[in-house]
Design a protein around this motif. Structure first.
Motif, mmCIF file in Angstrom:
data_model
loop_
_atom_site.group_PDB
_atom_site.id
_atom_site.type_symbol
_atom_site.label_atom_id
_atom_site.label_comp_id
_atom_site.label_asym_id
_atom_site.label_seq_id
_atom_site.Cartn_x
_atom_site.Cartn_y
_atom_site.Cartn_z
ATOM 1 N N MET A 70 -94.423 -24.131 36.528
ATOM 2 C CA MET A 70 -93.480 -23.858 35.770
ATOM 3 C C MET A 70 -91.949 -23.248 36.259
ATOM 4 O O MET A 70 -91.235 -23.209 35.751
ATOM 5 C CB MET A 70 -94.065 -22.927 34.690
ATOM 6 C CG MET A 70 -95.174 -23.494 33.799
ATOM 7 S SD MET A 70 -94.861 -25.183 32.917
ATOM 8 C CE MET A 70 -96.423 -25.474 32.290
ATOM 9 N N GLU A 71 -92.422 -22.323 37.366
ATOM 10 C CA GLU A 71 -91.306 -21.622 38.048
ATOM 11 C C GLU A 71 -90.107 -22.696 38.448
ATOM 12 O O GLU A 71 -89.011 -22.498 38.215
ATOM 13 C CB GLU A 71 -91.871 -21.026 39.281
ATOM 14 C CG GLU A 71 -90.634 -20.352 39.938
ATOM 15 C CD GLU A 71 -91.399 -19.574 41.286
ATOM 16 O OE1 GLU A 71 -90.488 -18.893 42.129
ATOM 17 O OE2 GLU A 71 -92.542 -19.612 41.788
ATOM 18 N N TYR A 72 -90.790 -23.816 39.217
ATOM 19 C CA TYR A 72 -89.568 -24.546 39.710
ATOM 20 C C TYR A 72 -89.164 -25.624 38.465
ATOM 21 O O TYR A 72 -87.971 -26.357 38.754
ATOM 22 C CB TYR A 72 -90.102 -25.393 40.737
ATOM 23 C CG TYR A 72 -90.033 -24.511 42.231
ATOM 24 C CD1 TYR A 72 -88.805 -24.310 42.834
ATOM 25 C CD2 TYR A 72 -90.821 -23.581 42.629
ATOM 26 C CE1 TYR A 72 -88.385 -23.572 43.731
ATOM 27 C CE2 TYR A 72 -90.699 -22.626 43.586
ATOM 28 C CZ TYR A 72 -89.429 -22.839 44.310
ATOM 29 O OH TYR A 72 -89.046 -21.939 45.288
ATOM 30 N N ALA A 73 -89.938 -26.015 37.526
ATOM 31 C CA ALA A 73 -89.348 -26.722 36.395
ATOM 32 C C ALA A 73 -88.318 -26.020 35.685
ATOM 33 O O ALA A 73 -87.324 -26.605 35.562
ATOM 34 C CB ALA A 73 -90.896 -26.735 35.304
ATOM 35 N N VAL A 74 -88.460 -24.769 35.306
ATOM 36 C CA VAL A 74 -87.316 -23.894 34.631
ATOM 37 C C VAL A 74 -86.252 -23.788 35.757
ATOM 38 O O VAL A 74 -85.103 -23.867 35.385
ATOM 39 C CB VAL A 74 -87.813 -22.728 34.177
ATOM 40 C CG1 VAL A 74 -86.770 -21.891 33.608
ATOM 41 C CG2 VAL A 74 -89.087 -22.952 33.106
ATOM 42 N N SER A 75 -86.510 -23.630 37.239
ATOM 43 C CA SER A 75 -85.378 -23.441 37.964
ATOM 44 C C SER A 75 -84.495 -24.727 38.042
ATOM 45 O O SER A 75 -83.265 -24.592 38.057
ATOM 46 C CB SER A 75 -86.051 -23.365 39.488
ATOM 47 O OG SER A 75 -85.031 -23.257 40.357
ATOM 48 N N ASN A 110 -93.031 -17.844 30.505
ATOM 49 C CA ASN A 110 -92.889 -16.413 31.157
ATOM 50 C C ASN A 110 -92.064 -16.618 32.259
ATOM 51 O O ASN A 110 -92.346 -15.937 33.349
ATOM 52 C CB ASN A 110 -94.393 -16.071 31.472
ATOM 53 C CG ASN A 110 -94.494 -14.679 31.637
ATOM 54 O OD1 ASN A 110 -93.881 -13.884 31.009
ATOM 55 N ND2 ASN A 110 -95.375 -14.153 32.529
ATOM 56 N N GLN A 111 -90.978 -17.301 32.418
ATOM 57 C CA GLN A 111 -90.147 -17.446 33.639
ATOM 58 C C GLN A 111 -89.004 -16.406 33.195
ATOM 59 O O GLN A 111 -87.625 -16.855 32.742
ATOM 60 C CB GLN A 111 -89.647 -18.752 33.783
ATOM 61 C CG GLN A 111 -90.983 -19.810 34.207
ATOM 62 C CD GLN A 111 -91.886 -19.313 35.401
ATOM 63 O OE1 GLN A 111 -90.971 -18.907 36.343
ATOM 64 N NE2 GLN A 111 -92.845 -19.215 35.226
ATOM 65 N N LYS A 112 -89.254 -15.101 33.124
ATOM 66 C CA LYS A 112 -88.186 -14.065 32.706
ATOM 67 C C LYS A 112 -87.108 -14.422 33.366
ATOM 68 O O LYS A 112 -85.782 -14.260 32.845
ATOM 69 C CB LYS A 112 -88.778 -12.835 32.657
ATOM 70 C CG LYS A 112 -89.858 -12.630 31.854
ATOM 71 C CD LYS A 112 -90.517 -11.389 31.983
ATOM 72 C CE LYS A 112 -91.971 -11.174 30.689
ATOM 73 N NZ LYS A 112 -92.521 -9.735 30.951
#
Length: 352
Positions: A70-75, A110-112
């Motif tokens: 999810m971190e790098y998806a949203v990045s 939850n990628q604030k």
């Protein structure tokens, strides 16, 4: 390599291609979002048309969701929207709707930190469209942009501070508020002075575009011939040097920008070569599908022509600028140019 002091774009591009090829050959789709973040967000922007990277970021976003990164998806979706808004001049209304959807998904994942950057970009769409809404309210406890910036500076959230400064400066410049743009330029320079290494780290399209507009801002103030003329001339010449380098490695992305900077520089020096550079910038922006920057070039040429007392031709270019800004859905810019057209029209015999 791309963000180093030597800025070896060719070597960086080669290594990026190797990384992408390895992902394909090894079938390591799960790391694709991380590779695409760097390759298409920070390297290929110096070598390939920006429009070509949009689909790559979206591909990486979907791959990240599929494999739980999810971190790098949203990045990647952050890089997608930075590229779409600042680089490609995508339709602001469509971008605003897409941003709202991706902000909601970022909250769910939850990628604030990434959500905060997306919120800055959503506010940019509101500002340029003239929508009286506070994008920060939902994810920043009801705070407005100024309060969010103050808290980010206090807490030394460098990437958020930098993004807000660049966004405000860009919007103020495009909206014609040069004094405010200059104020935020100085504020960001002071912030960088207290954060060693920040200015040269993790460069994205946002850095490239604000370097371009900072150069234009510098030339605007240099033409005022005030006590700070040397300062602003240096800002402009630094920008011209950087954009010249980028235009050599990727003419598609930067040749129109370089031509406009050169035109404004010749305007400063009262050199008649300015006119040809304005026309070249318009032509290249149109051919390379940078509609928002075509509008800017038309507007700058119109201003130059007013200085030369060529009212009829100036009116024509103001009208072309208005059309470009309307396609962009930048209604605030449309209204500003419309005021210039209304003032100028009576001075132009037979023009509407």
């Amino acid at each position: 390599l791309a963000s180093s002091l030597n800025e070896d774009y060719d070597a960086a591009f080669t290594m990026g291609r190797v990384a992408s090829d390895l992902v394909t050959k090894m079938g390591s789709v799960e790391i694709l979002p991380r590779v695409h973040t760097v390759v298409y967000g920070m390297i290929n922007i110096y070598k390939e048309p920006w429009q070509a990277s949009l689909c790559k970021h979206y591909e990486a976003f979907e791959a990240g969701l599929l494999h739980g990164d999810m971190e790098y998806a949203v990045s990647n979706i952050v890089f997608y929207h930075i590229l779409a808004l600042f680089g490609c001049g995508s339709n602001l209304q469509e971008s605003s709707q897409s941003l709202h959807k991706h902000i909601q998904r970022g909250v769910q994942y939850n990628q604030k930190g990434q959500v905060k950057i997306l919120t800055v970009l959503e506010q940019m769409t509101f500002d340029l469209m003239g929508v009286e809404k506070n994008a920060y309210g939902g994810n920043f406890g009801g705070l407005n942009e100024e309060a969010v910036l103050d808290f980010a500076i206090k807490d030394k959230v460098s990437i958020l501070v930098r993004t807000i400064y660049q966004k405000i400066r860009y919007v103020k410049y495009m909206c014609g508020d040069m004094d405010a743009a200059a104020e935020y330029y100085d504020l960001q320079q002071n912030f960088h002075a207290n954060c060693a290494g920040l200015a040269a780290s993790g460069r994205s399209v946002l850095f490239s575009v604000t370097t371009f507009t900072d150069g234009l801002l510098g030339l605007y103030f240099a033409r005022k011939h005030r006590d700070d003329e040397a300062k602003w001339t240096n800002v402009a010449e630094t920008a011209i040097a950087l954009v010249s380098k980028w235009a050599k490695t990727c003419p598609w992305n930067c040749s129109n920008k370089l031509s406009l900077l050169q035109a404004e520089y010749y305007f400063l020096k009262d050199d008649n070569r300015a006119y040809g550079c304005y026309k070249a910038s318009i032509k290249r922006a149109r051919e390379h599908r940078f509609n928002h920057e075509e509008g800017l070039a038309h507007e700058k040429l119109a201003t130059y022509l007013l200085h030369k007392n060529k009212h009829n031709e100036a009116l024509h270019h103001f009208q072309d600028a208005k059309q470009c800004y309307a396609i962009w859905h930048a209604h605030v810019l449309v209204q500003r140019v419309e005021k210039a057209i209304q003032v100028l029209s009576p001075l132009c015999g037979g023009s509407k």
